[in-house]
Design a protein around this motif. Structure first.
Motif, PDB file in Angstrom:
ATOM      1  N   GLU A  53      29.413 -19.348  19.819  1.00 15.65           N
ATOM      2  CA  GLU A  53      29.371 -17.937  20.204  1.00 15.65           C
ATOM      3  C   GLU A  53      30.720 -17.269  20.005  1.00 15.65           C
ATOM      4  OE1 GLU A  53      26.841 -15.943  20.826  1.00 15.65           O
ATOM      5  OE2 GLU A  53      25.700 -17.695  20.227  1.00 15.65           O
ATOM      6  N   GLN A  54      31.806 -18.000  20.250  1.00 14.57           N
ATOM      7  CA  GLN A  54      33.145 -17.450  20.045  1.00 14.57           C
ATOM      8  C   GLN A  54      33.357 -17.102  18.578  1.00 14.57           C
ATOM      9  OE1 GLN A  54      36.202 -20.217  21.166  1.00 14.57           O
ATOM     10  NE2 GLN A  54      37.883 -18.897  20.526  1.00 14.57           N
ATOM     11  N   PHE A  55      32.970 -18.021  17.686  1.00 16.27           N
ATOM     12  CA  PHE A  55      33.141 -17.735  16.262  1.00 16.27           C
ATOM     13  C   PHE A  55      32.185 -16.641  15.804  1.00 16.27           C
ATOM     14  CE2 PHE A  55      32.285 -18.401  11.729  1.00 16.27           C
ATOM     15  CZ  PHE A  55      33.577 -18.256  11.239  1.00 16.27           C
ATOM     16  N   ARG A  56      30.978 -16.597  16.361  1.00 15.99           N
ATOM     17  CA  ARG A  56      30.030 -15.552  15.994  1.00 15.99           C
ATOM     18  C   ARG A  56      30.635 -14.165  16.293  1.00 15.99           C
ATOM     19  NH1 ARG A  56      24.624 -16.168  15.682  1.00 15.99           N
ATOM     20  NH2 ARG A  56      24.670 -17.971  17.068  1.00 15.99           N
ATOM     21  N   THR A  60      31.492 -11.496  13.425  1.00 14.77           N
ATOM     22  CA  THR A  60      30.834 -10.186  13.465  1.00 14.77           C
ATOM     23  C   THR A  60      31.863  -9.066  13.522  1.00 14.77           C
ATOM     24  OG1 THR A  60      28.912 -11.135  14.587  1.00 14.77           O
ATOM     25  CG2 THR A  60      29.192  -8.749  14.735  1.00 14.77           C
ATOM     26  N   ASP A  61      32.901  -9.240  14.360  1.00 11.98           N
ATOM     27  CA  ASP A  61      33.955  -8.225  14.459  1.00 11.98           C
ATOM     28  C   ASP A  61      34.623  -8.015  13.106  1.00 11.98           C
ATOM     29  OD1 ASP A  61      33.426  -7.953  17.127  1.00 11.98           O
ATOM     30  OD2 ASP A  61      35.150  -9.120  17.817  1.00 11.98           O
ATOM     31  N   LYS A  62      34.889  -9.112  12.390  1.00 14.36           N
ATOM     32  CA  LYS A  62      35.562  -8.998  11.090  1.00 14.36           C
ATOM     33  C   LYS A  62      34.698  -8.249  10.077  1.00 14.36           C
ATOM     34  CE  LYS A  62      38.937 -10.461  10.032  1.00 14.36           C
ATOM     35  NZ  LYS A  62      40.281  -9.809   9.976  1.00 14.36           N
ATOM     36  N   LEU A  63      33.404  -8.562  10.024  1.00 22.76           N
ATOM     37  CA  LEU A  63      32.516  -7.868   9.083  1.00 22.76           C
ATOM     38  C   LEU A  63      32.415  -6.386   9.417  1.00 22.76           C
ATOM     39  CD1 LEU A  63      29.557 -10.319   8.358  1.00 22.76           C
ATOM     40  CD2 LEU A  63      31.777 -10.124   7.255  1.00 22.76           C
ATOM     41  N   ILE A 453      24.315  -5.347  19.024  1.00 19.42           N
ATOM     42  CA  ILE A 453      25.509  -5.390  18.184  1.00 19.42           C
ATOM     43  C   ILE A 453      26.589  -4.541  18.847  1.00 19.42           C
ATOM     44  CG2 ILE A 453      26.457  -4.883  15.900  1.00 19.42           C
ATOM     45  CD1 ILE A 453      23.543  -4.873  14.856  1.00 19.42           C
ATOM     46  N   GLN A 454      27.798  -5.077  18.996  1.00 20.19           N
ATOM     47  CA  GLN A 454      28.909  -4.268  19.488  1.00 20.19           C
ATOM     48  C   GLN A 454      29.370  -3.343  18.374  1.00 20.19           C
ATOM     49  OE1 GLN A 454      32.082  -6.298  21.443  1.00 20.19           O
ATOM     50  NE2 GLN A 454      30.742  -7.605  22.664  1.00 20.19           N
ATOM     51  N   GLN A 623      24.584 -21.544  10.428  1.00 20.92           N
ATOM     52  CA  GLN A 623      23.690 -20.714  11.239  1.00 20.92           C
ATOM     53  C   GLN A 623      24.342 -19.381  11.583  1.00 20.92           C
ATOM     54  OE1 GLN A 623      23.910 -20.102  14.913  1.00 20.92           O
ATOM     55  NE2 GLN A 623      22.089 -18.823  14.703  1.00 20.92           N
ATOM     56  N   VAL A 624      25.649 -19.382  11.926  1.00 16.98           N
ATOM     57  CA  VAL A 624      26.352 -18.151  12.294  1.00 16.98           C
ATOM     58  C   VAL A 624      26.500 -17.220  11.097  1.00 16.98           C
ATOM     59  CG1 VAL A 624      28.577 -17.216  13.038  1.00 16.98           C
ATOM     60  CG2 VAL A 624      27.584 -19.172  14.230  1.00 16.98           C
ATOM     61  N   THR A 625      26.797 -17.774   9.921  1.00 18.73           N
ATOM     62  CA  THR A 625      27.083 -16.949   8.745  1.00 18.73           C
ATOM     63  C   THR A 625      25.847 -16.633   7.910  1.00 18.73           C
ATOM     64  OG1 THR A 625      27.619 -18.934   7.458  1.00 18.73           O
ATOM     65  CG2 THR A 625      29.432 -17.838   8.588  1.00 18.73           C
ATOM     66  N   GLY A 626      24.672 -17.095   8.341  1.00 21.52           N
ATOM     67  CA  GLY A 626      23.441 -16.751   7.640  1.00 21.52           C
ATOM     68  C   GLY A 626      23.103 -17.654   6.479  1.00 21.52           C
ATOM     69  N   ALA A 627      23.933 -18.674   6.197  1.00 17.01           N
ATOM     70  CA  ALA A 627      23.660 -19.555   5.054  1.00 17.01           C
ATOM     71  C   ALA A 627      22.426 -20.407   5.290  1.00 17.01           C
ATOM     72  CB  ALA A 627      24.873 -20.450   4.780  1.00 17.01           C
TER      73      ALA A 627
END
Length: 630
Positions: A53-56, A60-63, A453-454, A623-627
């Motif tokens: 969750e931390q990396f997610r 997400t913030d970076k994108l 989504i924030q 899973q986090v990056t959609g791959a």
């Protein structure tokens, strides 16, 4: 590109010319070791765990940040195509490794020092140029930080900078490298050229049904209908709520009265201070000043330079010693104080120019105050609506139903593909700029209760309502597009053949004027352009080809689109001398220092990661990056 980057000089050249999208610490090379992972752990670096969750949240913030910079959302497929997923992971791991090294070295930073850095950050200063707590809270909340999380992050960043500064101290790029890159960047070329377009391709008869059908069969994937999704979303942000939030003069004036002392500009004075070991010596020095010795000459006698005694034009609150501040702001311009006991010894203080403070009127500050009050009210309303929205969603309401009940407007998009386009090929126009709701929807499914989504200090809730799968189109559905594409290919093929024949004639003694006349075109000229130039009328591909061609040589390149080709001759090549004192060379040197320092730091970080042990849960990362959805 691969050839240009095959040696150390080429690598640096490509880094300088092309740049990077994300500055990261190291090169990808972390071993994929699977041991001791829980379902919630994405990576381990020494004793530090990075949760899924931390990396997610980081990813997400970076994108979203990149989406705001580009002016359009960046979906996860695009991010993976750019390699941003691994770059963000790499940067996150590198930061964690530096944090581990800071703990091992026993580095620390006091809370007071962290607060000093934040107080001096211009992003958090208000109307009067002073730290504004309300602005601070607004800015960090917009980027998803709580106050404690932001303070902790700034402390970690400061410690990382200490380590990085030590690693890179005294580093300077070689002069020969600077000269080589300067010549590479400043080389100039001139060309004469001919443009060949559809007019020179001749008449192209319409394709027979058999020809068109065969072409369509060979290019079916180009005309395939993409997957479309129907979705709805509701936006709750301070900006949206602030649009319909009104602030009365009474409310704004009340805030003005409370803050007017901070809204104005404080009085400032030119202050100088010399410290003596005792009162007798200070009194004697003051007597000499009264007899005509200047304060500056007295300072020189004592071996002081201006930075040692001149505090500059300064506000009272910025003088670190209260006694010196009180004295400085009680004197007239040109006066020298009596000896006073300061924090550092017995001091004489002199005052030069005096600038009085300014106090704004309510009318001059009303617009900004109302905007700030509206923003603060909107933030409170966001929190209230967030709780109500979550309650409605928990009760089984769809996003559209919950929005309607709360008096919000839900947006419904009937069909959108992964790139954000509608079936007619036009971009969807009613998605707020920087909001990456489309890629999120393509990583979800119908009936899924998605996390919000924030976005811009608020939240966006969304539902996937329907899915139209990708499919092959029939020729009848896309016949006009297929025929247009076939015609473009025919024109491009004929122009390339004609350009090749023309280049061969030029190499055997013909000239551009003769060749231009033969095809009904004209010779044009472009002079003294560099590699990165944007020359009106000259496609970028021609500029690139020109720098691969020797002086007096001829070449060809595609033009603007498939229906244009360009034939050119190099008429001049100029390499200006290197001026090491020029601003351009200084900037290049700074760029090289940053690039080579980053490379040196990357090696250091990789060594830390190797020593303390680094492992990645690839399944969680995918899973986090959609791959994992592909």
């Amino acid at each position: 590109m691969r050839k240009a980057s095959s040696n150390w000089l080429g690598k640096v050249v490509m880094a300088v010319v092309m740049g990077v999208l994300i500055v990261s610490f190291g090169v990808w090379g972390i071993a994929d070791i699977f041991r001791g992972f829980g379902q919630s752990t994405l990576a381990k670096i020494g004793r530090t765990e990075i949760s899924t969750e931390q990396f997610r949240q980081i990813y997400t913030d970076k994108l979203q940040q990149l989406g705001r910079q580009f002016g359009r959302p960046l979906n996860m497929d695009q991010a993976r195509a750019f390699g941003l997923d691994r770059q963000v992971l790499q940067q996150t791991i590198a930061e964690a490794a530096l944090d581990e090294e800071a703990r091992r070295m026993g580095l620390g930073q006091s809370e007071a020092e962290t607060m000093r850095m934040i107080y001096n950050d211009p992003n958090f200063k208000g109307l009067g140029g002073q730290f504004d707590p309300a602005r601070f809270q607004s800015v960090i909340r917009q980027f998803g930080y709580s106050e404690q999380r932001y303070l902790a992050e700034q402390r970690r960043v400061s410690l990382r900078r200490q380590i990085a500064g030590t690693i890179s101290a005294g580093f300077e790029p070689p002069k020969v490298l600077i000269e080589a890159l300067t010549r590479f960047q400043n080389e100039q070329r001139s060309i004469d050229y001919i443009k060949l377009d559809a007019a020179q391709a001749g008449t192209i008869d319409p394709p027979s049904p058999e020809t068109l059908a065969a072409y369509f069969d060979d290019h079916k994937t180009q005309f395939r209908a993409p997957e479309y999704r129907k979705l709805s979303f509701a936006v709750i942000t301070p900006e949206e709520i602030g649009k319909w939030s009104e602030v009365s003069d009474e409310e704004a004036r009340k805030v003005f009265d409370q803050r007017k002392d901070k809204l104005g500009t404080p009085a400032r004075r030119e202050v100088a201070q010399i410290v003596f070991p005792n009162v007798e010596e200070a009194q004697g020095a003051r007597g000499r000043i009264a007899s005509g010795l200047s304060f500056e000459d007295l300072a020189k006698e004592r071996g002081l330079t201006p930075p040692d005694y001149d505090l500059g034009l300064i506000a009272k609150s910025s003088i670190g010693d209260p006694a010196a501040g009180d004295a400085a702001f009680s004197l007239s311009s040109g006066e020298v104080s009596q000896p006073l006991q300061s924090r550092f010894g017995v001091a004489l203080v002199k005052v030069g120019k005096i600038e009085p403070g300014t106090m704004p009127t309510y009318e001059s500050a009303a617009a900004i105050l109302k905007k700030e009050i509206a923003a603060a009210n909107a933030r409170a309303k966001v929190a209230e609506l967030q709780n109500k929205m979550e309650d409605e969603r928990s009760g089984g309401a769809s996003v559209a139903e919950a929005a309607q009940k709360l008096g919000l407007t839900a947006v419904t998009i009937d069909a959108v593909d992964r790139s954000g386009r509608q079936p007619d090929g036009q971009p969807v126009s009613n998605i707020p700029r920087g909001l990456d709701v489309v890629s999120q929807a393509f990583n979800s499914d119908v009936g899924v209760d998605n996390d919000p989504i924030q976005f811009n200090g608020g939240f966006v809730w969304y539902d996937v309502i329907g899915i139209t799968p990708s499919r092959e189109r029939s020729l009848d559905e896309v016949r006009p597009q297929v025929e247009a594409r076939w015609r473009e290919d025919q024109i491009s093929s004929r122009l390339r053949t004609k350009a090749t024949e023309m280049v061969q004639k030029l190499e055997h003694g013909s000239n551009l004027a003769e060749e231009a006349a033969a095809v009904g075109s004209k010779v044009e000229t472009a002079k003294d352009f560099k590699r990165d130039a944007s020359v009106p009328g000259v496609p970028s591909g021609v500029i690139t080809a020109a720098f691969r061609t020797p002086k007096d040589g001829v070449g060809q390149a595609s033009g603007s689109g498939s229906s244009e080709w360009v034939v050119f001759r190099i008429t001049d090549v100029t390499i200006p001398p290197v001026d090491m004192a020029s601003d351009d060379v200084k900037k290049l040197k700074e760029t090289l220092e940053r690039g080579l320092t980053d490379e040196q730091l990357a090696q250091f970080v990789n060594k830390i990661e190797s020593d303390i042990g680094t492992s990645i849960n690839q399944a969680a990362f995918a899973q986090v990056t959609g791959a994992s959805n592909n």
